[in-house]
Design an enzyme around this catalytic site. Structure first.
Site, PDB file in Angstrom:
ATOM      1  N   ILE A  10       1.493  16.134 -17.934  1.00 41.28           N
ATOM      2  CA  ILE A  10       0.302  16.004 -18.781  1.00 41.28           C
ATOM      3  C   ILE A  10      -0.912  16.658 -18.120  1.00 41.28           C
ATOM      4  O   ILE A  10      -2.052  16.270 -18.349  1.00 41.28           O
ATOM      5  CB  ILE A  10       0.023  14.532 -19.114  1.00 41.28           C
ATOM      6  CG1 ILE A  10      -0.183  13.697 -17.840  1.00 41.28           C
ATOM      7  CG2 ILE A  10       1.159  13.951 -19.933  1.00 41.28           C
ATOM      8  CD1 ILE A  10      -0.642  12.270 -18.112  1.00 41.28           C
ATOM      9  N   ALA A  52       5.201   9.944 -11.158  1.00 36.21           N
ATOM     10  CA  ALA A  52       5.675  10.772 -10.054  1.00 36.21           C
ATOM     11  C   ALA A  52       6.615   9.996  -9.145  1.00 36.21           C
ATOM     12  O   ALA A  52       7.639  10.518  -8.688  1.00 36.21           O
ATOM     13  CB  ALA A  52       4.488  11.296  -9.254  1.00 36.21           C
ATOM     14  N   GLY A  77      -3.418   8.968  -9.468  1.00 37.38           N
ATOM     15  CA  GLY A  77      -4.262   9.461 -10.552  1.00 37.38           C
ATOM     16  C   GLY A  77      -5.323   8.493 -11.024  1.00 37.38           C
ATOM     17  O   GLY A  77      -6.401   8.903 -11.445  1.00 37.38           O
ATOM     18  N   GLU A  78      -5.010   7.184 -10.991  1.00 38.40           N
ATOM     19  CA  GLU A  78      -5.943   6.215 -11.550  1.00 38.40           C
ATOM     20  C   GLU A  78      -6.740   5.458 -10.489  1.00 38.40           C
ATOM     21  O   GLU A  78      -7.658   4.714 -10.829  1.00 38.40           O
ATOM     22  CB  GLU A  78      -5.168   5.232 -12.431  1.00 38.40           C
ATOM     23  CG  GLU A  78      -4.513   5.923 -13.610  1.00 38.40           C
ATOM     24  CD  GLU A  78      -3.563   5.043 -14.395  1.00 38.40           C
ATOM     25  OE1 GLU A  78      -3.912   4.638 -15.509  1.00 38.40           O
ATOM     26  OE2 GLU A  78      -2.474   4.748 -13.882  1.00 38.40           O
TER      27      GLU A  78
END
Length: 816
Positions: free
Chosen positions: A497, A541, A777-778
């Site tokens: 994404i 991942a 990512g977060e």
């Protein structure tokens, strides 16, 4: 750790693993060291040249276009759709409706069933109710705008004002949520008895995920088989949701999402355009492409829920916490179970024997609320970290020191150890790089630079880590076009994404198989491939990557068997097979080897017996290579391509399967970080400018430093938006979304984003997965907005509890 191989005659060898203890990683033993390096995106050239196909860019002959028509009321029923009202518009083919199967709204991530269906009952303004199909996109658009729909309008009875509806807050559905209510000790009594207390209410608004690529689906049928190219983060779940919505078998649905232009949670489940496209394609017997407009994306997919959060803290005179209360009320459509898990990290971030995390929900006739990047922590840590900063000021203590004093030795809510916890290292490295001691003043509104008040603030970050079941296939096969004559094909329905899945998985496979990265053919985003959990929750991942890792590890072992080596003595590098070290056999392995020898003897007897009666039966398989032809003395090496060429099929395949085990419950797994921000606030207008930000973060072993850093940049930019501008506004009179496009829904642009510095703090966590990685990512989002809010207080001495912090909330409180 439990891991075992299967190599039954005629089946695909599979390496399975459950995480039931700490494990070593093969990355420490491979000859190449691509993992961790800042490798350039392998799909980068395709994207910048426009050759990476997104869902709306696939073409099928005889394709037509569909445009959704949405409800213009917020509550009520559709009584009639006048299909004749668009009959005279040139290029319009048909108005397609399906009162039963059309989706009312999107589905949440990880669900097996379709979301709420039905196009008659209206729950929010903009709800899709029909699709107008045209030969051109323009014709379909004109038709959708002209379509005449009659309603039984009950908007007067709709819930459109959150504050007024707070009195109707009710319990949440904990079974369907990602967090649960919990209480330890006596929080209210502990608060009353604390020497120092803080009790505040914070409100955060709804936010839009706003991915760059709007939601789109191209659907076509071949008999009973549906193929749908759709922009989706979780292919395997999407396939099941589509099948359930259309009442067909899973095997009759093929979902393809090879490239996804961002999602941030809005594409975790299917959205209304996918089913509308499939229904129209079936009815017209033609491929149908449906692309949502930006307003439709914002109106009828998902939003981050608004919240009302009470944070109450109690501590002694030295700042040691004994009480933490975090009560959250969020909103959603009636009968929907998702609630914003704002207290996720509150369970374990700080010490305190008295603690409560509690959730309630308010039903609103607004757009569906669902997961938006870092659901829970992104808004929960705004409240918690702003409260911690205010408590530090109340104590006259540096906010970093307050956090040091409240560092727990174990998870205080579950009394289990942390797998790793590098929060103090993040604070130390981040503060040093930012220059905290030199820049930060304990007195707010103490530094004026021209017309700008200058201030600094900080906040910690935390995001839980998960492992999800996942499967992948790896195949080594001959390829004369490659320099080394061989390539590896990796198959997984995992998506990319924009986070770099193609690249990091290629690095994993290249290291384990000893091939250059351009010898890896990474195939992702197709439901015909082995299933993964997809991209979301910061587990993509780790989960999909671990299954790829295990498939490649199984290939290593298969090759080792064929050349007379053991798994711990084979080395693969630059397309060559060699030996390294000496094999160390364990007790279990010795028992297995004895069993194998007995089985081989039995097989020999059976083959001899059948040969005597004139039959020819081989039970050993046709791909066996005589290992005696390989002599690894004197550092001999053999080309991998030569070994593969001796196999009957000229290729070798294996699968990998990962599943969570006991580690997820025995150890608290999380990523940590620290955000630091410097802001300037105009002394007359109250305008806020972020001058610079520094973030230090941990995420286990880093797969690619460039991509991980980029993810952290994105998280920090998210924090700027949450702190200063992002806010979905529903009209309290009729429920319309007032700012349903990127002109009115304000996001950070280049001019809003200052110099960002990211520090990736080294960490290795053997409890997470065989790669020792965590999702990053977060993490960087969490706490970023709070650091900015705390810096604003430090600059002008004004605390804002209602986000975002816009200048109208500051202007009448600014210092003279």
């Amino acid at each position: 750790m439990a891991a075992f191989d299967t190599d039954i005659l005629g089946s695909e060898p599979t390496k399975r693993m459950m995480m039931n203890g700490p494990v070593d990683t093969l990355f420490d033993k491979t000859s190449s060291k691509l993992v961790g390096k800042p490798v350039t995106r392998v799909d980068g050239s395709l994207k910048v040249s426009g050759q990476a196909p997104y869902s709306a860019e696939f073409y099928k002959d005889n394709r037509v276009y569909g445009v959704l028509a949405g409800a213009t009321i917020s509550n009520g029923k559709v009584t009639n759709i006048d299909t004749e009202s668009v009959a005279d518009i040139p290029g319009v083919i048909k108005v397609v409706t399906d009162a039963k199967h059309f989706l009312r709204n999107s589905q949440q991530g990880g669900k097996m069933k379709a979301p709420t269906q039905g196009a008659i009952d209206i729950a929010y303004h903009g709800q899709p109710i029909a699709i107008v199909v045209g030969e051109t996109f323009e014709a379909a658009t004109e038709g959708a705008k002209a379509l005449v729909v009659s309603y039984e309008d009950e908007t007067d009875e709709a819930a459109l004002d959150f504050k007024q509806e707070l009195k109707n807050a009710h319990e949440v559905n904990e079974k369907e949520g990602s967090d649960k209510n919990s209480e330890h000790g006596d929080p209210e009594k502990g608060l009353q008895q604390s020497a120092v207390t803080l009790d505040r209410v914070y409100t955060t608004p709804s936010q839009s995920n706003s991915p760059m690529e709007p939601h789109s689906s191209l659907a076509y049928w071949e008999g009973d088989k549906l193929t749908i190219y759709t922009s989706n983060q979780m292919v395997a779940f999407s396939q099941k949701q589509i099948a359930d919505a259309l009442e067909i078998d899973n095997d009759n649905v093929n979902v393809i999402s090879r490239y996804v232009g961002g999602g941030f949670g809005s594409k975790l489940g299917i959205s209304p355009e996918s089913i509308a496209a499939a229904i129209a394609a079936k009815e017209l017997d033609r491929p149908v492409l449906v692309m949502m407009t930006r307003p439709q994306v914002m109106e009828s997919t998902v939003r981050r829920s608004n919240t009302r959060q009470r944070i109450a803290l109690g501590c002694d005179e030295n700042g040691v916490l004994n009480t933490i209360i975090h009560d959250t009320i969020s909103s959603n459509l009636p009968n929907e179970s998702f609630f914003e898990p704002a207290g996720l990290s509150t369970h374990y971030l700080y010490r305190g024997e008295n603690r409560r995390v509690n959730y309630e929900q308010v039903d609103m006739n607004w757009t569906l609320s669902g997961s938006m990047r870092a659901p829970g922590e992104a808004v929960g840590q705004i409240a918690l970290e702003c409260a911690m900063d205010e408590l530090a000021c109340q104590l006259g203590m540096d906010p970093i020191e307050l956090r040091r004093r409240n560092e727990p030795e174990e998870d205080p809510s579950q009394q289990i150890p942390f797998s790793t916890r590098q929060l103090l290292a993040c604070l130390e490295q981040g503060s040093k790089a930012f220059g905290w001691e030199e820049k930060h003043s304990s007195e707010p509104a103490s530094y004026l630079e021209g017309d700008w008040w200058i201030g600094t603030g900080m906040a910690v970050a935390s995001r839980g880590n998960q492992l999800m079941p996942s499967e992948a296939r790896a195949t080594l096969q001959l390829d004369p076009s490659k320099t080394l004559g061989v390539k590896a094909v990796i198959e997984s329905d995992m998506t990319d994404i924009g986070t770099g899945s193609y690249t990091v998985f290629s690095q994993v496979a290249a290291d384990l198989l000893g091939l250059p990265i351009d010898h890896i053919d990474m195939q992702l985003g197709d439901s015909r491939f082995p299933s993964s959990p997809g991209s979301g929750g910061s587990f993509g991942a780790a989960s999909a990557g671990s299954s790829i890792y295990l498939a490649c590890a199984e290939l290593r072992e298969q090759i080792a068997k064929r050349v007379g080596l053991h798994a711990d003595t084979i080395q693969l590098g630059e397309g060559q097979v060699s030996k390294t070290g000496e094999h160390q056999a364990g007790v279990a392995e010795r028992a297995v080897e004895a069993g194998k020898k007995a089985l081989d003897a039995l097989v020999d007897k059976v083959e001899d017996a059948t040969e005597k009666v004139g039959l020819s039966v081989s039970m050993k398989g046709s791909n066996n290579i005589d290992p005696e032809q390989y002599d690894f003395s004197d550092s001999a090496t053999y080309p991998l391509a030569d070994i593969i060429s001796q196999l009957e099929d000229k290729k070798l395949s294996a699968k990998g399967q990962i599943a969570p085990g006991k580690n997820g419950k025995s150890h608290r797994q999380a990523c940590y970080g620290a955000n630091f921000a410097e802001v300037a606030v105009h002394r007359v207008t109250g305008e806020v400018r972020v001058k610079n930000m520094t973030g230090a973060f941990t995420a286990g072993r880093i797969l690619n430093h460039n991509l991980a850093t980029s993810q952290c940049y994105g998280g920090m930019v998210f924090g700027i938006g949450a702190a200063l501008m992002e806010e979905v506004i529903h009209d309290k009179r009729d429920g319309r979304l007032c700012n349903h496009d990127l002109a009115e829904y304000h996001l950070p642009v280049n001019a809003d984003v200052p110099q960002l510095e990211v520090i990736l703090v080294e960490e290795d966590d053997p409890y997470t997965n065989p790669m020792h990685i965590k999702g990053i990512g977060e993490t960087a989002i969490s706490g970023a907005a709070a650091a900015i809010a705390n810096a604003i207080y430090n600059a002008v001495g004004v605390r804002i509890y209602d986000f975002p912090i816009t200048l109208d909330k500051l202007i009448d409180q600014l210092p003279d």
